[in-house]
Design a protein around this motif. Structure first.
Motif, PDB file in Angstrom:
ATOM      1  N   VAL A   1       0.865  -1.184   0.000  1.00  0.00           N
ATOM      2  CA  VAL A   1       0.000   0.000   0.000  1.00  0.00           C
ATOM      3  C   VAL A   1       0.897   1.228   0.000  1.00  0.00           C
ATOM      4  N   THR A   2       0.639   2.154  -0.931  1.00  0.00           N
ATOM      5  CA  THR A   2       1.515   3.321  -1.061  1.00  0.00           C
ATOM      6  C   THR A   2       0.722   4.614  -1.092  1.00  0.00           C
TER       7      THR A   2
ATOM      8  N   ILE B   1      -1.384  -1.132  -4.230  1.00  0.00           N
ATOM      9  CA  ILE B   1      -2.584  -0.323  -3.988  1.00  0.00           C
ATOM     10  C   ILE B   1      -2.134   1.112  -3.765  1.00  0.00           C
ATOM     11  N   ASP B   2      -2.546   1.989  -4.660  1.00  0.00           N
ATOM     12  CA  ASP B   2      -2.137   3.392  -4.637  1.00  0.00           C
ATOM     13  C   ASP B   2      -3.276   4.238  -4.079  1.00  0.00           C
ATOM     14  N   ASN B   3      -3.036   4.821  -2.897  1.00  0.00           N
ATOM     15  CA  ASN B   3      -4.057   5.622  -2.218  1.00  0.00           C
ATOM     16  C   ASN B   3      -4.148   7.031  -2.804  1.00  0.00           C
ATOM     17  N   ALA B   4      -4.373   7.108  -4.123  1.00  0.00           N
ATOM     18  CA  ALA B   4      -4.543   8.394  -4.821  1.00  0.00           C
ATOM     19  C   ALA B   4      -3.315   9.285  -4.661  1.00  0.00           C
TER      20      ALA B   4
ATOM     21  N   GLY C   1      -6.465   0.628   2.246  1.00  0.00           N
ATOM     22  CA  GLY C   1      -5.581   0.105   1.218  1.00  0.00           C
ATOM     23  C   GLY C   1      -5.357  -1.392   1.358  1.00  0.00           C
ATOM     24  N   PHE C   2      -5.113  -1.857   2.584  1.00  0.00           N
ATOM     25  CA  PHE C   2      -4.920  -3.290   2.785  1.00  0.00           C
ATOM     26  C   PHE C   2      -6.226  -4.056   2.582  1.00  0.00           C
TER      27      PHE C   2
ATOM     28  N   ILE D   1     -11.747 -15.136   8.226  1.00  0.00           N
ATOM     29  CA  ILE D   1     -11.829 -13.972   9.119  1.00  0.00           C
ATOM     30  C   ILE D   1     -12.255 -12.689   8.412  1.00  0.00           C
ATOM     31  N   GLY D   2     -12.295 -12.683   7.086  1.00  0.00           N
ATOM     32  CA  GLY D   2     -12.685 -11.477   6.372  1.00  0.00           C
ATOM     33  C   GLY D   2     -11.510 -10.541   6.123  1.00  0.00           C
ATOM     34  N   LEU D   3     -11.825  -9.274   5.927  1.00  0.00           N
ATOM     35  CA  LEU D   3     -10.842  -8.266   5.519  1.00  0.00           C
ATOM     36  C   LEU D   3     -10.545  -7.282   6.646  1.00  0.00           C
TER      37      LEU D   3
END
Length: 297
Positions: free
Chosen positions: A8-9, A36-39, A69-70, A169-171
């Motif tokens: 995540v970045t 995963i790019d957080n904009a 992100g994760f 367990i999900g996300l």
């Protein structure tokens, strides 16, 4: 043993380049590198787009924090790959070439909810932000352990998880935004199977300085961030049962008193006190929804 790495970045392109280079030099094969790019700014977008099929690039329309992100990265791993394991890390986590190999060696011999790397700062000392949390709170983790150690929780700075555990367990909880999402998630995983520290799986956490989070000594401009830390603590303490929730509230109360009576100068002392009180109030009502994901398999 197939693996997806999820990074995540957010606006740390120089660091991200180093992380991606380290992953490409891993001695064990990484089947998918998911970023995963957080904009982030245009420079990050341009660089990641140019990598084309070297990575799986998911650009978000807004910054939804590390937790969000994760959440998106693990969802992508489950829905778009068939890999057995997901390897999670921040964009300032630089693994040694042997790190994944060592994690997979332990994965072959143990049933586990998560495996955590030994996280070091740039000088070789333990990264204070990622100190191992032994299952027994009274145990001391040696500085250079020689065997796996059972953990209570761990951070998303090099964490390996099996696909079937994610399915159960999900996300991670997007609403956490920052702080505590990894603690809550690994505690959730540990209720399914044990978590371990893998001492030979070394990574470097290239933070600007080797300090843990501390609202008393942190700068005034970072005060608002601590709302998430304390609100989220209230939630995951509640998941530990009555005694766990009681102990969690006591610990937060003691931190608040320490802030109030700290004898030396504290930047924005009263602003920080208000943030903790606000977080405690909201944390008692905070009940986010846990998402479960369709498994491609």
């Amino acid at each position: 043993m197939t693996v997806s790495a999820v990074i995540v970045t957010y606006n740390r392109l120089d660091m991200l380049r180093e992380v991606l280079s380290a992953l490409q030099n891993s001695k064990s094969k990484i089947d998918h590198i998911i970023v995963i790019d957080n904009a982030s700014s245009n420079d990050t977008q341009r660089y990641l787009t140019e990598l084309k099929d070297q990575i799986e690039y998911i650009r978000l329309s807004e910054n939804i924090g590390g937790a969000g992100g994760f959440n998106k990265g693990i969802r992508y791993f489950m829905e778009h790959t068939d890999d057995e394991y997901v390897w999670l890390m921040d964009d300032d986590t630089v693994p040694t070439p042997e790190a994944l190999t060592e994690l997979l060696l332990v994965a072959k011999k143990r049933q586990f909810g998560f495996l955590a790397s030994d996280v070091r700062w740039i000088d070789g000392q333990r990264a204070l932000m990622n100190m191992p949390a032994p299952l027994n709170r009274f145990d001391l983790v040696p500085d250079h352990p020689t065997k796996e150690i059972k953990l209570r929780s761990a951070t998303f700075v090099s964490l390996l998880m099996p696909r079937d555990v994610v399915q159960r367990i999900g996300l991670p909880i997007t609403e956490f935004f920052i702080w505590g999402d990894d603690i809550e998630y690994t505690e959730r995983a540990r209720r399914v199977a044990p978590g371990y520290l893998v001492p030979k799986a070394v990574v470097m956490h290239k933070m600007a300085s080797n300090v843990g989070s501390n609202i008393i000594t942190d700068s005034a401009e970072r005060t608002k961030r601590y709302y998430f830390a304390y609100r989220n603590k209230m939630y995951y303490a509640r998941q530990r049962g009555f005694m766990g929730y009681f102990k969690g509230q006591i610990r937060i109360g003691l931190e608040l008193l320490r802030l109030v009576f700290w004898p030396r100068r504290v930047e924005n002392r009263w602003g920080k006190i208000k943030v903790i009180l606000h977080a405690i109030q909201d944390g008692r009502r905070f009940n986010p929804h846990i998402e479960y994901v369709h498994d491609r398999l």
